[in-house]
Design a protein around this motif. Sequence first.
Motif, PDB file in Angstrom:
ATOM      1  N   SER A  15       0.803  -1.225   0.000  1.00 38.01           N
ATOM      2  CA  SER A  15       0.000   0.000   0.000  1.00 38.01           C
ATOM      3  C   SER A  15       0.834   1.273   0.000  1.00 38.01           C
ATOM      4  O   SER A  15       0.464   2.272  -0.623  1.00 38.01           O
ATOM      5  CB  SER A  15      -0.920   0.012   1.216  1.00 38.01           C
ATOM      6  N   LEU A  18       3.643   3.898  -3.924  1.00 37.45           N
ATOM      7  CA  LEU A  18       2.740   4.398  -4.965  1.00 37.45           C
ATOM      8  C   LEU A  18       3.053   3.815  -6.332  1.00 37.45           C
ATOM      9  O   LEU A  18       2.144   3.499  -7.117  1.00 37.45           O
ATOM     10  CB  LEU A  18       2.806   5.927  -5.022  1.00 37.45           C
ATOM     11  N   VAL A  21       1.786   0.259  -6.440  1.00 37.61           N
ATOM     12  CA  VAL A  21       0.329   0.240  -6.538  1.00 37.61           C
ATOM     13  C   VAL A  21      -0.115   0.601  -7.960  1.00 37.61           C
ATOM     14  O   VAL A  21      -1.048  -0.002  -8.508  1.00 37.61           O
ATOM     15  CB  VAL A  21      -0.299   1.192  -5.502  1.00 37.61           C
ATOM     16  N   ARG A  48      -2.324   7.876  -5.817  1.00 42.21           N
ATOM     17  CA  ARG A  48      -2.746   6.500  -5.560  1.00 42.21           C
ATOM     18  C   ARG A  48      -3.790   6.086  -6.595  1.00 42.21           C
ATOM     19  O   ARG A  48      -4.719   6.841  -6.882  1.00 42.21           O
ATOM     20  CB  ARG A  48      -3.306   6.373  -4.151  1.00 42.21           C
ATOM     21  N   ASP A  69      -4.373  -3.391  -3.173  1.00 41.38           N
ATOM     22  CA  ASP A  69      -3.177  -3.178  -2.358  1.00 41.38           C
ATOM     23  C   ASP A  69      -3.083  -4.258  -1.283  1.00 41.38           C
ATOM     24  O   ASP A  69      -4.080  -4.876  -0.908  1.00 41.38           O
ATOM     25  CB  ASP A  69      -3.194  -1.787  -1.713  1.00 41.38           C
ATOM     26  N   ASP A 124      -5.905   1.570  -1.606  1.00 45.55           N
ATOM     27  CA  ASP A 124      -5.399   2.016  -0.298  1.00 45.55           C
ATOM     28  C   ASP A 124      -6.240   1.509   0.865  1.00 45.55           C
ATOM     29  O   ASP A 124      -6.194   2.064   1.959  1.00 45.55           O
ATOM     30  CB  ASP A 124      -5.318   3.542  -0.250  1.00 45.55           C
ATOM     31  N   THR A 131      -7.585   7.905   0.530  1.00 43.05           N
ATOM     32  CA  THR A 131      -7.891   8.614  -0.715  1.00 43.05           C
ATOM     33  C   THR A 131      -9.110   8.036  -1.436  1.00 43.05           C
ATOM     34  O   THR A 131      -9.605   8.653  -2.380  1.00 43.05           O
ATOM     35  CB  THR A 131      -6.696   8.592  -1.687  1.00 43.05           C
TER      36      THR A 131
END
Length: 376
Positions: A15, A18, A21, A48, A69, A124, A131
């Motif tokens: 997670s 970035l 992900v 994200r 994630d 996330d 987010t």
Amino acid sequence: MLDDLEALVRRESPSADLAAVAASAATVAEVGEARLGVRPERIVTDGRTHLRWRLGDGPRRVLLLGHHDTVWPLGSLVRRPFRVAGGLVRGPGCFDMKAGLVMAFHAVAALPDPSGVTLLVTGDEELGSPTSRELVEREATGCAAALVLEAAADGGALKTERKGVSLYEVVARGRAAHAGLEPERGVSATVELAYHVLTVGAMSDTARGTTVTPTLLTSGTTTNTVPANGRFAVDVRVRDAAEQCRVDEAMRALRPVLDDCCLEIYGGPNRPPLEGSASDALFARAAAAAARLGLPEPTRTAVGGASDGNLTAGAGTPTLDGLGAVGGGAHADDEHVVVAELPARTALLAALTADVLTDGPGRPAGHTRFRRAGRP
């Protein structure tokens, strides 16, 4: 399904990374497009990456919800490679919850008409959805059902209740002094916090399933200084909104004990409870769908951990959680998925989705939208 799961597990997605992900989102999008024949929307918030498939042009009826994630850092595949042996799939994130994503793709692909289905895959959730929260709530609002592809509970049970979560930080500000020369001139943040750690812990109510747990505590700078500043974190888990409100009021009612000490309380409700009333009707429909398919009658359970299902229930949307893979070891070295359960669970998800799509809109009576408390 195993090929798709292998592709997702081999793309590591911690997670906090970035770039990882984003790379994982690309792989999820590729696998999803291959099954659904449609490219997803790519939604990037604060760097994200989340993915959304909106199928058909009609009103949104069913939200299928998952995340890509994981808690596993890059390099975990070296020690825990993807493998299938003894009827089990192993590999970081296979159970929580990449198998659930594969199930969603194959279930939607099996529908004769998926119009009205939204498939949302966030990036996330393991961080608490900082987010994606508003995205999840927005996509859920107005839907007849949110079906959450988090992994099943023990024995394949569906998760019809989840505790709500509140998170707090208690900060004490006193006055520093030399601990040997003139400690009487100081105001100890440590002593102040000691009173409140005990007070906060006493807010728990075992009979109602409420836990109020002081966790991380820090105070002071050196061993020979009366500490001027300190803080501790508080983790709260509740079964119902009334308890969440009670604890919130009690936390905000804390006052300094020592003269000349200041006390600050930050935080509040983070996720509302997923109460049984939000799941009852959908669980009954899942049981009926299982009977039509000749599958064993599903079981249900309440769990302490939170998911994005808390958010969809808080938005007023009927929610059924734990529809994902059967297995175990989430966040642990023995994480695994039971291969034999994948086809039946996917068939159940497809049947339940199709069943909800045939109905008109509606929400259960008395199920109201949750509103977050702001930072004080």
